[in-house]
Write a protein that holds these residues in place. Sequence first.
Motif, PDB file in Angstrom:
ATOM      1  N   LEU A 120      61.038  77.730   4.346  1.00  4.94           N
ATOM      2  CA  LEU A 120      59.616  77.869   4.665  1.00  4.94           C
ATOM      3  C   LEU A 120      59.042  79.207   4.217  1.00  4.94           C
ATOM      4  CD1 LEU A 120      59.442  76.304   8.252  1.00  4.94           C
ATOM      5  CD2 LEU A 120      59.021  75.215   6.052  1.00  4.94           C
ATOM      6  N   GLY A 121      59.905  80.123   3.788  1.00  6.06           N
ATOM      7  CA  GLY A 121      59.424  81.423   3.346  1.00  6.06           C
ATOM      8  C   GLY A 121      58.944  82.306   4.475  1.00  6.06           C
ATOM      9  N   ILE A 122      59.559  82.176   5.661  1.00  7.03           N
ATOM     10  CA  ILE A 122      59.193  82.987   6.816  1.00  7.03           C
ATOM     11  C   ILE A 122      60.452  83.651   7.362  1.00  7.03           C
ATOM     12  CG2 ILE A 122      57.193  81.563   7.406  1.00  7.03           C
ATOM     13  CD1 ILE A 122      58.857  80.154   9.500  1.00  7.03           C
ATOM     14  N   SER A 123      60.298  84.521   8.357  1.00  7.97           N
ATOM     15  CA  SER A 123      61.453  85.220   8.912  1.00  7.97           C
ATOM     16  C   SER A 123      62.213  84.327   9.882  1.00  7.97           C
ATOM     17  CB  SER A 123      61.002  86.487   9.644  1.00  7.97           C
ATOM     18  OG  SER A 123      60.281  86.154  10.819  1.00  7.97           O
ATOM     19  N   ARG A 124      63.483  84.687  10.123  1.00  7.96           N
ATOM     20  CA  ARG A 124      64.301  83.939  11.083  1.00  7.96           C
ATOM     21  C   ARG A 124      63.713  84.066  12.485  1.00  7.96           C
ATOM     22  NH1 ARG A 124      68.449  84.005  14.594  1.00  7.96           N
ATOM     23  NH2 ARG A 124      70.116  82.441  14.355  1.00  7.96           N
ATOM     24  N   ALA A 164      57.450  69.920  -2.015  1.00  7.06           N
ATOM     25  CA  ALA A 164      57.760  71.061  -1.150  1.00  7.06           C
ATOM     26  C   ALA A 164      57.020  70.964   0.181  1.00  7.06           C
ATOM     27  CB  ALA A 164      57.400  72.364  -1.857  1.00  7.06           C
ATOM     28  N   SER A 165      55.734  70.614   0.140  1.00  7.17           N
ATOM     29  CA  SER A 165      54.938  70.540   1.367  1.00  7.17           C
ATOM     30  C   SER A 165      53.838  69.499   1.213  1.00  7.17           C
ATOM     31  CB  SER A 165      54.298  71.889   1.712  1.00  7.17           C
ATOM     32  OG  SER A 165      55.268  72.812   2.160  1.00  7.17           O
ATOM     33  N   VAL A 166      53.613  68.749   2.283  1.00  8.91           N
ATOM     34  CA  VAL A 166      52.542  67.757   2.330  1.00  8.91           C
ATOM     35  C   VAL A 166      51.694  68.033   3.564  1.00  8.91           C
ATOM     36  CG1 VAL A 166      51.956  65.311   2.560  1.00  8.91           C
ATOM     37  CG2 VAL A 166      53.914  66.002   1.143  1.00  8.91           C
ATOM     38  N   TRP A 167      50.388  68.049   3.390  1.00  6.17           N
ATOM     39  CA  TRP A 167      49.454  68.163   4.509  1.00  6.17           C
ATOM     40  C   TRP A 167      48.633  66.875   4.561  1.00  6.17           C
ATOM     41  CZ3 TRP A 167      51.015  72.206   1.613  1.00  6.17           C
ATOM     42  CH2 TRP A 167      51.382  73.386   2.268  1.00  6.17           C
ATOM     43  N   ILE A 168      48.469  66.348   5.749  1.00  2.00           N
ATOM     44  CA  ILE A 168      47.783  65.067   5.914  1.00  2.00           C
ATOM     45  C   ILE A 168      46.497  65.254   6.710  1.00  2.00           C
ATOM     46  CG2 ILE A 168      47.927  62.799   7.024  1.00  2.00           C
ATOM     47  CD1 ILE A 168      50.858  62.719   6.277  1.00  2.00           C
ATOM     48  N   VAL A 169      45.421  64.656   6.209  1.00  2.00           N
ATOM     49  CA  VAL A 169      44.132  64.679   6.888  1.00  2.00           C
ATOM     50  C   VAL A 169      43.904  63.317   7.514  1.00  2.00           C
ATOM     51  CG1 VAL A 169      41.653  64.994   6.629  1.00  2.00           C
ATOM     52  CG2 VAL A 169      43.233  66.350   5.238  1.00  2.00           C
ATOM     53  N   PRO A 170      43.940  63.224   8.866  1.00  2.00           N
ATOM     54  CA  PRO A 170      43.748  61.928   9.536  1.00  2.00           C
ATOM     55  C   PRO A 170      42.362  61.358   9.254  1.00  2.00           C
ATOM     56  CG  PRO A 170      44.684  63.541  11.038  1.00  2.00           C
ATOM     57  CD  PRO A 170      44.234  64.301   9.814  1.00  2.00           C
ATOM     58  N   GLU A 171      42.291  60.042   9.274  1.00  2.00           N
ATOM     59  CA  GLU A 171      41.023  59.374   8.972  1.00  2.00           C
ATOM     60  C   GLU A 171      40.372  58.751  10.201  1.00  2.00           C
ATOM     61  OE1 GLU A 171      41.996  57.421   4.737  1.00  2.00           O
ATOM     62  OE2 GLU A 171      43.609  57.430   6.218  1.00  2.00           O
TER      63      GLU A 171
END
Length: 320
Positions: A31-35, A76-83
Amino acid sequence: MPVRSTDQILHKAAWLYYTHGLRQDEVAKQLGISRASVAMYLRRARETGIVSISTSTQLFADDVLARELEDTTGLASVWIVPEDRHAMDSAAEMPVVAAAVFLELIKKGDRIGVAWGRTVYHLADVLPYADLQGVTVMQLCGNLGAPYNYRPDQCTTEIARRLNAEGINIYAPLVLGSERLADELRGEPVIREQLAAISDCQLVLYSVGGCESDSHLVRCGALTADEMHALGKAGAGGVIAGQIIDRNGRWMDCAHNRRCISADLDTIRTIPKRMMVVEEDAKFEPLVAAIKGGFVSHLVVTTSMARRLLSRWNEVTDAA
């Protein structure tokens, strides 16, 4: 209200840790963040109960779908916009969510390539103002005729203005009258250097165009409806940065592409973050072609589009 970026990261951390069994340091790396951030997100996931699907919210249900789509397609990443939200329809919410994701992906000193079209223009229109000096926003392809809306230079300039970043426009037409003229213009030092510099981008932002008779390329006069129809019969699957790709996401060797002033598609594939935003249901097949071709790493779509994509990839897997 739009999906917050922290919600998306929290749910993805929980998914990787509890479903895939990754260690916390592995989740942090992916995720590219710290532990420490991973540990905090997992604690919040337990406290709020989202790790139990039986008590999950609609947001988590959509996020499970996003994680499944990532697993299946390799994105790598998917973002979903609910309908099905009452407060805001997906068409209005899509650019807001996409703008938040876009900002999240930008790092200090990044060079960003931007294409064109209604979706990108709407994102630019709602993009919050930010002071990102040191960031450069580059136009990925030549320009369209002045009367046409959502031109590449408009999208690039507006995004650069919103970010307080440097904007670099390509002062050349998208399509030339002949292949000879296109070759000569690509050889001009300024244009050659601008196109070559796209390889230094860390992030590209675009949508994918369709190959219908009312597509952007037809409406802007780059192709006639008959020419686009002929390309469709020859296997055209979509449009990336003004260029035609086939149904497997490969550059088509056609007169239109040979006359284009646009980024090399092989170069675009090598850019680490390739963010695509797709609103319209009619763009399903072009989106499939774009994913097959390696033009997408980060994707923003509606719930129904995500379900269609997951179903398509599952069918391919089952057939294999």
